[in-house]
Write an enzyme that holds these catalytic residues in place. Sequence first.
Site, PDB file in Angstrom:
ATOM      1  CB  CYS A   1      -1.006   0.007   1.135  1.00 15.67           C
ATOM      2  SG  CYS A   1      -0.282  -0.060   2.777  1.00 15.67           S
TER       3      CYS A   1
ATOM      4  CE  LYS B   1      -3.603  -3.770   8.377  1.00 13.80           C
ATOM      5  NZ  LYS B   1      -2.484  -3.540   7.458  1.00 13.80           N
TER       6      LYS B   1
ATOM      7  NE  ARG C   1      -5.163   3.188   6.167  1.00 13.08           N
ATOM      8  CZ  ARG C   1      -6.337   2.578   6.111  1.00 13.08           C
ATOM      9  NH1 ARG C   1      -7.400   3.243   5.684  1.00 13.08           N
ATOM     10  NH2 ARG C   1      -6.455   1.315   6.468  1.00 13.08           N
TER      11      ARG C   1
ATOM     12  CD  GLU D   1      -7.811 -14.038   8.377  1.00 11.64           C
ATOM     13  OE1 GLU D   1      -6.696 -14.539   8.150  1.00 11.64           O
ATOM     14  OE2 GLU D   1      -8.459 -13.415   7.503  1.00 11.64           O
TER      15      GLU D   1
ATOM     16  CE  LYS E   1      -2.034  -2.384  11.704  1.00 16.58           C
ATOM     17  NZ  LYS E   1      -1.378  -2.382  10.443  1.00 16.58           N
TER      18      LYS E   1
ATOM     19  CB  SER F   1      -1.168   5.602  13.794  1.00 15.49           C
ATOM     20  OG  SER F   1      -2.285   5.174  13.029  1.00 15.49           O
TER      21      SER F   1
ATOM     22  CE1 TYR G   1       4.005   4.315  14.529  1.00 16.86           C
ATOM     23  CE2 TYR G   1       2.003   3.593  15.618  1.00 16.86           C
ATOM     24  CZ  TYR G   1       2.789   3.650  14.496  1.00 16.86           C
ATOM     25  OH  TYR G   1       2.373   3.034  13.341  1.00 16.86           O
TER      26      TYR G   1
END
Length: 327
Positions: free
Chosen positions: A120, A195, A205, A233, A248, A274, A313
């Site tokens: 992406c 995810k 993004r 999954e 996530k 984020s 982060y």
Amino acid sequence: MNFDRHRRLRSSVNMRNMVRETALHKRDLIYPIFVIEKDDVKKEISSMPGIYQLSLNIMDEEVHEAYKLGIRAVILFGIPNRKDACGTGAYDDEGIIQKATRKVKSLYPDMLVLADTCLCEYTDHGHCGVLDEHTHDVINDETLPLLVQTAVSQAKAGADIIAPSNMMDGFVTEIRKGLDEAGFVNVPIMSYGIKYASAFYGPFRDAAESAPSHGDRKSYQMDPANRLEAMLELESDLKEGCDMMIVKPALSYLDIIRDVRNNSNVPIVAYNVSGEYSMTKAASMNGWVDEERIVMEQMLSMKRAGADMIITYFAKDICKYLDEGEY
Ligand code: PBG
């Protein structure tokens, strides 16, 4: 008295520490770094105060700082100069991530470098794979070989762990096969197989300049309403040979982390994404919450839910808290 006295074990700091069930260590932390292909850039991401896009020629400082604080694992995200329909930059041996990986490994050979295997950031349409020209949906099976090429190229550059985040079906099988054939039998796959299609990725993004130019990622990422589907999954990824499993986002999905813990024996990684960072940062910058206490409580909640590692982060801040505080 005919009742239980739970307060006995809360009577002093040392008593409380002795009976503590969960601990956070520096070795649990994985720090994300955004590397931009243009030279001489150090640009703060407006929605993520304290996090920067950094050029290759000036990222050393960030890597030194992280290393000195005790961080031993980073995950790299690239912002390439050019994008195209097939995300060629992702599997270019001279691509930004390949160069950044070599750079980190040359500075600190023992620093673990995780490569995010996705297209992406490299496609001009911002989706995680190649598009069907009529439906504009991502074509699963045509995307897989490009992901394999990306993973092999990342491993060749020195990546220690391949972390595929694209959510194509079969990516673990195909990437494992590709890595093995290229001689990387010992490079593990940390699968982002659980995810969710989440609004919490918004600030990322901005940082990675990877927002889709049309539509959303709901035809490949999971519906936030689903819990059983996460177990499907998980089953597939375990069967396909993943070595570690990422959940996530993290904070709104602690139930899923616990489900993965109860249903598998692989190491679990919580991705404190984020949007979770930005929300916490915004409230603390306004003086509405105590940043250190809130961050540490969030980290403990992920570990308590069953996570072994955390991509965050806040990693540098946490190292400072661990150095100074009583944790
Ligand atoms: C790449 C990727 C994304 C994130 C990590 N890897 C973005 C997305 O799926 O849109 C998000 C991380 C974050 O929000 O911190 N596919």
